[in-house]
Design a protein around this motif. Structure first.
Motif, mmCIF file in Angstrom:
data_model
loop_
_atom_site.group_PDB
_atom_site.id
_atom_site.type_symbol
_atom_site.label_atom_id
_atom_site.label_comp_id
_atom_site.label_asym_id
_atom_site.label_seq_id
_atom_site.Cartn_x
_atom_site.Cartn_y
_atom_site.Cartn_z
ATOM 1 N N LYS A 289 14.825 0.628 32.914
ATOM 2 C CA LYS A 289 13.659 1.095 32.177
ATOM 3 C C LYS A 289 13.532 2.600 32.339
ATOM 4 O O LYS A 289 13.757 3.146 33.400
ATOM 5 N N ASP A 290 13.134 3.279 31.276
ATOM 6 C CA ASP A 290 12.875 4.707 31.298
ATOM 7 C C ASP A 290 11.685 4.997 32.212
ATOM 8 O O ASP A 290 10.700 4.268 32.212
ATOM 9 N N ILE A 291 11.755 6.065 32.992
ATOM 10 C CA ILE A 291 10.722 6.399 33.963
ATOM 11 C C ILE A 291 9.361 6.608 33.298
ATOM 12 O O ILE A 291 8.330 6.175 33.820
ATOM 13 N N SER B 109 8.191 5.240 30.521
ATOM 14 C CA SER B 109 7.677 3.916 30.157
ATOM 15 C C SER B 109 7.216 3.154 31.390
ATOM 16 O O SER B 109 6.188 2.482 31.363
ATOM 17 N N ALA B 110 7.984 3.250 32.457
ATOM 18 C CA ALA B 110 7.643 2.540 33.693
ATOM 19 C C ALA B 110 6.310 3.029 34.261
ATOM 20 O O ALA B 110 5.471 2.223 34.670
ATOM 21 N N ILE B 111 6.114 4.336 34.286
ATOM 22 C CA ILE B 111 4.869 4.895 34.813
ATOM 23 C C ILE B 111 3.680 4.398 34.004
ATOM 24 O O ILE B 111 2.680 3.920 34.558
ATOM 25 N N CYS B 112 3.783 4.505 32.695
ATOM 26 C CA CYS B 112 2.674 4.084 31.831
ATOM 27 C C CYS B 112 2.436 2.577 31.917
ATOM 28 O O CYS B 112 1.284 2.128 31.965
ATOM 29 N N GLU B 113 3.506 1.802 31.952
ATOM 30 C CA GLU B 113 3.350 0.354 32.057
ATOM 31 C C GLU B 113 2.725 -0.029 33.397
ATOM 32 O O GLU B 113 1.868 -0.914 33.467
ATOM 33 N N PHE B 114 3.125 0.634 34.467
ATOM 34 C CA PHE B 114 2.544 0.368 35.777
ATOM 35 C C PHE B 114 1.042 0.654 35.759
ATOM 36 O O PHE B 114 0.242 -0.175 36.187
ATOM 37 N N TYR C 118 4.911 7.683 26.121
ATOM 38 C CA TYR C 118 4.108 8.847 26.478
ATOM 39 C C TYR C 118 4.631 9.468 27.763
ATOM 40 O O TYR C 118 4.904 8.780 28.730
ATOM 41 N N ARG C 119 4.777 10.774 27.762
ATOM 42 C CA ARG C 119 5.238 11.517 28.944
ATOM 43 C C ARG C 119 4.004 12.057 29.656
ATOM 44 O O ARG C 119 3.527 13.140 29.337
ATOM 45 N N ILE C 120 3.511 11.300 30.600
ATOM 46 C CA ILE C 120 2.280 11.646 31.288
ATOM 47 C C ILE C 120 2.464 12.918 32.114
ATOM 48 O O ILE C 120 3.426 13.030 32.873
ATOM 49 N N PRO C 121 1.563 13.888 31.941
ATOM 50 C CA PRO C 121 1.676 15.113 32.745
ATOM 51 C C PRO C 121 1.473 14.813 34.233
ATOM 52 O O PRO C 121 0.705 13.927 34.608
ATOM 53 N N VAL C 122 2.173 15.547 35.060
ATOM 54 C CA VAL C 122 2.053 15.370 36.505
ATOM 55 C C VAL C 122 0.600 15.563 36.939
ATOM 56 O O VAL C 122 0.099 14.842 37.798
ATOM 57 N N MET D 208 8.109 -2.209 41.213
ATOM 58 C CA MET D 208 7.886 -3.004 40.006
ATOM 59 C C MET D 208 9.090 -2.947 39.069
ATOM 60 O O MET D 208 9.425 -3.922 38.401
ATOM 61 N N PHE D 209 9.740 -1.785 39.021
ATOM 62 C CA PHE D 209 10.870 -1.564 38.117
ATOM 63 C C PHE D 209 12.065 -1.035 38.922
ATOM 64 O O PHE D 209 12.357 0.161 38.919
ATOM 65 N N PRO D 210 12.793 -1.912 39.593
ATOM 66 C CA PRO D 210 13.900 -1.459 40.443
ATOM 67 C C PRO D 210 15.072 -0.856 39.677
ATOM 68 O O PRO D 210 15.903 -0.179 40.264
ATOM 69 N N ASN D 211 15.149 -1.061 38.383
ATOM 70 C CA ASN D 211 16.266 -0.547 37.600
ATOM 71 C C ASN D 211 15.865 0.655 36.744
ATOM 72 O O ASN D 211 16.217 0.742 35.576
ATOM 73 N N LEU D 212 15.158 1.596 37.332
ATOM 74 C CA LEU D 212 14.737 2.788 36.599
ATOM 75 C C LEU D 212 15.936 3.645 36.238
ATOM 76 O O LEU D 212 16.929 3.691 36.954
#
Length: 87
Positions: free
Chosen positions: A3-5, A7-12, A51-55, A79-83
């Motif tokens: 999973k793209d980082i 997408s993973a951040i937003c999904e988390f 979405y690319r969430i700002p730091v 949650m997403f071990p295959n980032l």
């Protein structure tokens, strides 16, 4: 494939924090207010548009959750071990 980082951040954030908040009767505006971000940012996080969430935004949310940003990334990796990185 991993999973793209972004997408993973937003999904988390959506699965772990926004959806539970909404299921308890909260609104997106209230979530935004409680986490020192804009409601439009909540909509972007929930969208499936990568979405690319700002730091800075991520840091604000983690501060309100009383969570170190390093612990946030550990939870995302769990949650997403295959980032994978976004190229």
């Amino acid at each position: 494939m991993g999973k793209d980082i972004n997408s993973a951040i937003c999904e988390f954030i959506t699965k772990e924090w926004i959806d539970p908040f909404l299921s308890k009767g909260g609104t997106q505006v209230e979530f935004a207010d409680h986490h020192n971000i804009l409601e439009s940012t909540v909509r972007k996080i929930k969208s499936k548009s990568n979405y690319r969430i700002p730091v800075e935004t991520l840091f604000k949310i983690c501060q309100e959750k009383r969570l170190d940003i390093s612990d946030f990334f550990k939870a995302v990796e769990k949650m997403f071990p295959n980032l994978k990185s976004h190229n």
